[in-house]
Design a protein around this motif. Structure first.
Motif, PDB file in Angstrom:
ATOM      1  N   PHE A  84       0.808  -1.221   0.000  1.00  0.00           N
ATOM      2  CA  PHE A  84       0.000   0.000   0.000  1.00  0.00           C
ATOM      3  C   PHE A  84       0.842   1.271   0.000  1.00  0.00           C
ATOM      4  O   PHE A  84       0.360   2.346  -0.337  1.00  0.00           O
ATOM      5  CB  PHE A  84      -1.018   0.008   1.150  1.00  0.00           C
ATOM      6  N   LEU A  87       0.625   2.587  -3.506  1.00  0.00           N
ATOM      7  CA  LEU A  87      -0.720   2.731  -4.070  1.00  0.00           C
ATOM      8  C   LEU A  87      -1.293   4.091  -3.714  1.00  0.00           C
ATOM      9  O   LEU A  87      -0.850   4.742  -2.761  1.00  0.00           O
ATOM     10  CB  LEU A  87      -1.641   1.630  -3.523  1.00  0.00           C
ATOM     11  N   GLU A  91      -7.438   2.493  -3.282  1.00  0.00           N
ATOM     12  CA  GLU A  91      -6.819   1.200  -2.983  1.00  0.00           C
ATOM     13  C   GLU A  91      -5.898   1.310  -1.763  1.00  0.00           C
ATOM     14  O   GLU A  91      -5.892   0.436  -0.890  1.00  0.00           O
ATOM     15  CB  GLU A  91      -6.036   0.677  -4.181  1.00  0.00           C
ATOM     16  N   HIS A  92      -5.121   2.389  -1.708  1.00  0.00           N
ATOM     17  CA  HIS A  92      -4.222   2.603  -0.566  1.00  0.00           C
ATOM     18  C   HIS A  92      -5.014   2.636   0.739  1.00  0.00           C
ATOM     19  O   HIS A  92      -4.647   1.990   1.728  1.00  0.00           O
ATOM     20  CB  HIS A  92      -3.453   3.919  -0.736  1.00  0.00           C
ATOM     21  N   ARG A  94      -7.949   1.472   1.540  1.00  0.00           N
ATOM     22  CA  ARG A  94      -8.526   0.170   1.917  1.00  0.00           C
ATOM     23  C   ARG A  94      -7.465  -0.734   2.522  1.00  0.00           C
ATOM     24  O   ARG A  94      -7.668  -1.312   3.607  1.00  0.00           O
ATOM     25  CB  ARG A  94      -9.156  -0.503   0.690  1.00  0.00           C
ATOM     26  N   ASP A 228     -14.220  -3.980   5.002  1.00  0.00           N
ATOM     27  CA  ASP A 228     -13.521  -4.056   3.717  1.00  0.00           C
ATOM     28  C   ASP A 228     -13.381  -5.483   3.211  1.00  0.00           C
ATOM     29  O   ASP A 228     -12.793  -5.713   2.154  1.00  0.00           O
ATOM     30  CB  ASP A 228     -12.130  -3.437   3.843  1.00  0.00           C
ATOM     31  N   GLU A 235      -2.493 -10.127  -1.462  1.00  0.00           N
ATOM     32  CA  GLU A 235      -2.438  -8.871  -0.708  1.00  0.00           C
ATOM     33  C   GLU A 235      -1.791  -9.073   0.647  1.00  0.00           C
ATOM     34  O   GLU A 235      -1.010  -8.233   1.116  1.00  0.00           O
ATOM     35  CB  GLU A 235      -3.855  -8.309  -0.538  1.00  0.00           C
TER      36      GLU A 235
END
Length: 411
Positions: A84, A87, A91-92, A94, A228, A235
Motif C-alpha cells: 500500500f 498505491l 486502494e491505498h 482500503r 472491507d 495482498e
C-alpha cells in the motif's frame, strides 16, 4: 539542477555527511535537471506536497520519458502486487485501513504498548549476548537483529523459524544496499531466491493461521471480516513483505544513527543514563536531526503543479528530501544542533500525510527502549571509528557497521 549536485546526493563519498549538500539544495527549493526528477528540499514545500492529492505514489503514473536513477525495478521478479506504500486512494486507503485494524487504534489500541515487556526482554537478551566489550559492532550484534526479531513476534512467526526468517531478511536487506564490488547477477539471483522462499513460507503460514488463528497480527489479517472484507493471499503476502522490509530497515537505521549521535554528544548520553524518560524527546530530535529515511523518491505529479514559481508538469518524478527539510533554518532554529530539549519539533522524519510511516509507534518504542538500555548498561561506551562505514543506499541512510567499545556491561 546542476548534474553535479544530483550526483553528489547519490555519491557514496558524501554519505557520512550529506548535510552541506542539502544546504546547497535549499538555495533553490526546486531543482531540476532536464529529463530527471524534480528535487524539493525545503520544509514547508515538502510538507505541502506530502499532503497534496495531486501527488501519486503509483509508479504507473510516471511519464515514460522521465529518467529517475532511484526508480524501482519492475515488479515481475516478485510477482506480488504493490504494497500500500506504492498505491493511491482508494486502494491505498482500503489496504492501510485493513492492515491497521490488528495493529493500532481504534480496533487494537494496545497492540504496540502491549509488546513493551517483550521488547525489553529482546533488548536485554541481545545486550547480554554481546560478548567482548572491547570491540562491538552495534549493527550486527544489536540494532539489526532487534527489529527483525520484533517483526517475527508481531507477525507470529514461530520461534523455531526465526533464524530462517533472519536469513531471508539479511539477503533482502543486502539487495536494498548493494555492494559495488559484488557480482550484480549473483546478488539479484540471491534476492530473487530469498523473496521466493520467503513468499512460499509466508503463504504456508497464512494458510496455517486461517485454519488455526492465534492472537498475532498475521492471524488477524488472515481471518479479518471487517467492512472491507478479507485480504486476498497475494495482498497478505505483499503487506507482510512491506512490514518486514520497510519497518525493519527504518528501525535499524534509527537505532544506529541514534547511538552514533549520542556517542558524539556524551553529555546527552549521560543524561539518558540517569533519566530513561529522556528517551522520548531524544528519539523525536533524532528523527529530525538524523532521520533514517533521507528522501522520498518515486512520487509522481497527476497534474501540472506550481511550487515556488516553478511549474512541475504532469507525470514528472519528484524527490522529497525529508532530511533537508528537517534542517531548514526557515522552520527550525539552529537546525544543525542536536537538541533533545527543542520544544517545537514537528519533523518530517516519519513522513506526513496519508503515507506517514505506518509503523511509527512501534519504531519509536523500539528505539526508546534500545537507546535507554544501551545507555544504562554499557560502561563508558566510545566510538572506535568516526565516521563509521556507511551503507551505499542514499534513501535509507545509516552506518553499515558501528564499531564501539566499552569497559564492561552492567547487569
Amino acid at each position: 539542477m546542476t548534474q553535479s549536485l544530483l550526483h553528489q546526493i547519490l555519491d557514496y563519498a558524501n554519505r557520512a555527511n550529506p548535510y552541506p549538500i542539502y544546504e546547497e539544495l535549499r538555495k533553490a527549493p526546486v531543482h531540476h535537471d532536464d529529463g530527471g526528477p524534480y528535487v524539493i528540499s525545503t520544509y514547508y514545500e515538502i510538507r505541502s506536497l506530502l499532503h497534496d492529492p495531486r501527488i501519486s505514489s503509483d509508479a504507473r503514473n510516471l511519464a515514460s520519458t522521465t529518467r529517475d536513477p532511484l526508480a524501482e525495478p519492475a515488479q515481475e521478479e516478485s510477482a506480488l502486487p504493490p504494497g500500500f506504500l506504492r498505491l493511491d486512494p482508494p486502494e491505498h486507503d482500503r489496504m492501510r485501513r485493513m492492515t491497521n485494524r490488528p495493529f493500532g487504534p481504534p480496533h487494537s489500541p494496545h497492540r504496540v504498548d502491549g509488546m513493551r515487556s517483550e521488547l525489553h526482554d529482546i533488548v536485554s537478551g541481545l545486550i547480554d549476548g554481546i560478548g567482548d566489550p572491547g570491540r562491538i559492532d552495534l549493527v550486527e550484534q544489536f540494532s539489526y537483529p532487534f527489529p527483525v526479531t520484533v517483526i517475527c513476534r508481531l507477525l507470529g512467526v514461530p520461534r523455531e523459524d526465526e533464524a530462517r526468517f533472519h536469513t531471508w531478511a539479511d539477503t533482502l536487506a543486502a539487495s536494498l544496499d548493494p555492494d559495488p564490488d559484488a557480482d550484480p547477477t549473483e546478488r539479484g539471483k540471491g534476492a530473487h531466491d530469498a523473496r521466493m522462499q520467503l513468499g512460499m513460507y509466508l503463504a504456508g503460514l497464512i494458510e496455517e493461521r486461517r485454519r488455526n488463528p492465534g492472537d498475532d497480527m498475521l492471524s488477524q489479517l488472515a481471518t479479518a471480516k471487517g467492512e472491507d472484507g478479507p485480504m486476498t493471499t497475494m495482498e497478505l503476502l505483499s503487506t507482510a513483505a512491506l512490514l518486514l522490509i520497510a519497518g525493519h530497515e527504518t528501525t535499524v537505521n534509527l537505532i544506529t544513527n541514534g547511538m552514533l549521535t549520542l556517542l558524539r554528544h556524551p553529555e546527552v548520553l549521560d543524561r539518558l543514563r540517569t533519566d530513561p524518560q529522556l528517551a522520548v524527546p531524544i528519539v523525536e530530535e533524532l528523527l529530525r536531526f538524523e532521520p533514517p529515511v533521507q528522501l522520498v523518491p518515486q512520487r509522481t505529479t497527476l497534474a501540472d503543479i506550481e511550487v515556488r514559481g516553478v511549474t512541475i508538469p504532469k507525470g514528472a518524478s519528484l524527490w522529497l528530501v525529508l532530511a533537508s527539510g528537517n534542517r531548514d533554518p526557515q522552520r527550525f532554529a539552529d537546525p544543525d544542533r542536536f537538541d533533545p530539549d527543542r520544544g517545537d519539533i514537528q519533523h518530517l522524519g516519519l513522513g506526513s500525510g496519508i503515507h506517514s510511516c505506518f509503523g511509527a509507534p512501534l519504531a519509536r518504542l523500539e528505539t526508546q527502549l534500545a537507546l535507554s538500555e544501551l545507555a544504562r548498561r554499557l560502561e563508558n561506551p566510545r566510538l572506535l571509528e568516526d565516521p563509521p562505514p556507511y551503507r551505499q543506499n542514499a534513501v535509507l541512510r545509516g552506518p553499515r557497521q558501528l564499531p564501539i567499545a566499552c569497559d564492561g556491561i552492567r547487569p
